[in-house]
Design an enzyme around this catalytic site. Sequence first.
Site, PDB file in Angstrom:
ATOM      1  N   ASP A 162      -0.060 -39.437  49.824  1.00 23.05           N
ATOM      2  CA  ASP A 162       0.463 -38.228  50.458  1.00 23.05           C
ATOM      3  C   ASP A 162      -0.674 -37.271  50.847  1.00 23.05           C
ATOM      4  O   ASP A 162      -0.687 -36.116  50.452  1.00 23.05           O
ATOM      5  CB  ASP A 162       1.427 -37.570  49.457  1.00 23.05           C
ATOM      6  N   GLU A 414      -0.516 -42.784  39.917  1.00 25.79           N
ATOM      7  CA  GLU A 414       0.861 -43.211  40.136  1.00 25.79           C
ATOM      8  C   GLU A 414       1.028 -44.651  40.614  1.00 25.79           C
ATOM      9  O   GLU A 414       1.731 -44.911  41.605  1.00 25.79           O
ATOM     10  CB  GLU A 414       1.567 -42.258  41.109  1.00 25.79           C
ATOM     11  N   TYR A 469       8.339 -34.084  38.571  1.00 23.10           N
ATOM     12  CA  TYR A 469       8.879 -33.188  39.594  1.00 23.10           C
ATOM     13  C   TYR A 469      10.357 -32.883  39.347  1.00 23.10           C
ATOM     14  O   TYR A 469      11.141 -32.813  40.285  1.00 23.10           O
ATOM     15  CB  TYR A 469       8.641 -33.800  40.982  1.00 23.10           C
ATOM     16  N   GLU A 505       0.476 -33.277  37.236  1.00 27.47           N
ATOM     17  CA  GLU A 505       1.074 -32.769  38.473  1.00 27.47           C
ATOM     18  C   GLU A 505       2.459 -32.254  38.162  1.00 27.47           C
ATOM     19  O   GLU A 505       3.242 -32.922  37.479  1.00 27.47           O
ATOM     20  CB  GLU A 505       1.238 -33.877  39.535  1.00 27.47           C
TER      21      GLU A 505
HETATM   22  C1  GCB Z   1       2.711 -37.077  43.741  1.00 23.58           C
HETATM   23  C2  GCB Z   1       1.395 -37.539  44.224  1.00 23.58           C
HETATM   24  C3  GCB Z   1       0.717 -36.529  45.122  1.00 23.58           C
HETATM   25  C4  GCB Z   1       1.742 -35.924  46.073  1.00 23.58           C
HETATM   26  C5  GCB Z   1       2.801 -35.223  45.262  1.00 23.58           C
HETATM   27  C6  GCB Z   1       3.876 -34.588  46.125  1.00 23.58           C
HETATM   28  O1  GCB Z   1       3.250 -37.535  42.780  1.00 23.58           O
HETATM   29  O2  GCB Z   1       0.530 -37.922  43.199  1.00 23.58           O
HETATM   30  O3  GCB Z   1      -0.307 -37.163  45.824  1.00 23.58           O
HETATM   31  O4  GCB Z   1       1.164 -35.059  47.001  1.00 23.58           O
HETATM   32  O5  GCB Z   1       3.400 -36.135  44.410  1.00 23.58           O
HETATM   33  O6  GCB Z   1       3.741 -33.433  46.483  1.00 23.58           O
HETATM   34  O7  GCB Z   1       4.832 -35.278  46.444  1.00 23.58           O
END
Ligand code: GCB
Length: 605
Positions: A162, A414, A469, A505
């Site tokens: 991403d 990941e 997330y 993250e």
């Molecule tokens: C993740 C990735 C990261 C993305 C992020 C997102 O898990 O490691 O590279 O930018 O999510 O914002 O979706």
Amino acid sequence: MLKPQSTSTRELVSLDGLWKFGLVTDDLEQTRPWTKPLDSGLEAPVPASYNDIFVDPKIHDHVGWVVYQRAIRVPRGWTQDKYFIRVEAATHEGRVYVNDKLVAEHIGGYTPFDAEVTQLVKPGEEFRVTIAVNNELTNTTIPPGFIVTTETGARKQTYLHDFYNYAGLARSVWLYNVPDQHINDVTITTDLKESTGIIKYSIDTTSSSGKITVQILDEDQKTVANASGLKGEIKVASAKLWNPGAAYLYQFKVSLHDSNGTVLDEYTVATGIRKVEVRGNKFLINNKPFYFTGFGRHEDTAVRGKGHDQAYMVHDFALMDWIGANSFRTSHYPYAEEVMDYADRKGIVVIDETPAVGLNLAISSGLFGGIKRETWSEETCNDQTREANAQAIRELVARDKNHPCVVMWSIANEPASSEEGAREYFEPLVKVAREADPTRPVCFINVMFAKYNDCLISDLFDVLCLNRYYGWYISQGDLAAAEVQLEEELRGWEKKYNKPMLMTEYGADTLAGLHSLHNLPWSEEFQVQYYDMYHRVFDRIESMTGEQVWNFADFQTAIQIFRIDGNKKGIFTRDRKPKAIAHELRKRWTKIRAQGNQVTPKANL
Ligand code: GCB
């Protein structure tokens, strides 16, 4: 691999600046653009990614080779020396040609390589250097990608990570010399025995008869210890330690002499004495539990793309200091060496990551409705991919092993760690990392689909690093449900592994300036509430060892329906303006910093 350096025996000439630039639209080997002067009329800056420099979409979206070309003169005085061109990064594959001859080839877009030119051009002589750079990603590159041909016959690069596939010469290029007999490599590790600092070293030279002496200088340029020989252990009494937020750097000065004592070569490594250890569920730096605060980041700015920029580097570190951050991860590739040097000097703790990102085909197929593919198979990530991953680990460690700021290696972000085949892929790679550096902990970054009962590889690593997330990709907008889900999961990991646990993250896309009385997703208010919820949960979990938010700043990505001019999870905008959350994080992190980078007792927060 030693970074070129100016010493009493070495010089370096910067090749940064404008280079002639052109796209290669036909076969590189047939058109042989290095054999003649480039006449595209374009000039491209080095260091910079080329994609956003021009306005031509053909350049922005180019798939394949480009060439950079310029004239260089070897300094007149280098008559007794060997000389090299050092390319700090050619993303993702680079070839260096001197006049008509290929002199070096390197795959891997974020680690440096050398081209020796001694035999090809004489001191005082001018020559033409052409660097061809290829941006293609395939199933056997790191990171992986796939090239598709569209209905119009155009070749299109797709990839699973991403962030935008910026390419070109994004870091400096140098011409440098070394004496014929020279120091090849220096490896330093440090330890602590009460107040005595221990520096273990080993040196590799090209000289069979030369003698090595080592001098340790403190920050006042006073010699505090001496040693001789290719290997040794040096004790520094009452050592001043390299501590997070309070860096102290000794200079480790190596001299190579001939039998008459004449200096043949000299090289100096900035050395911080510090000890890193994982004990139970704690991450210790200098025997004290350390709580990471800070960021997953990107090398990403407008116009330059991934081009290294001193002004942005210094500004970003100033912002990290302002907000109270003590650390970052080089998500998702090794950063410019200048960044690592600067982190050493600033006392910022770094988790150093390879470019192994996007080894997860479930994410693209699962989330975006594509065809489901297995990640670990002959047609996708296979033995060749794994070998490229191993090479990326070796090159990262070879480049960054002497940096005190680096406290842990991250060998992948990941990957599909719950898919069959993950263990076969990763077990040998953990071995490669531990062999390359037996002193630092090793981690990988776990994806939200591979929970504590599903992940097949977490036991191989020292620290649990999780990207989560809840409240964004899962239960979007429902922070009450997300809080329950997050806590359940963290407690599950803690119970199963009892290792230090780090949230590497967590974040929510947020459009700077968008406000909502109802805390709607994408608003600045939502981002504040989101982080507040995560922090409440972290503070209830004993083995939480840190929090690195996603992301330091908004950054560019490939075009996708849910990426409007890039990923907007930044705490700062792409031009480094604070969103509301920046002020909230600052309150929390400056408090943690004032507690000595610890969160015990947690009730204090
Ligand atoms: C993740 C990735 C990261 C993305 C992020 C997102 O898990 O490691 O590279 O930018 O999510 O914002 O979706």
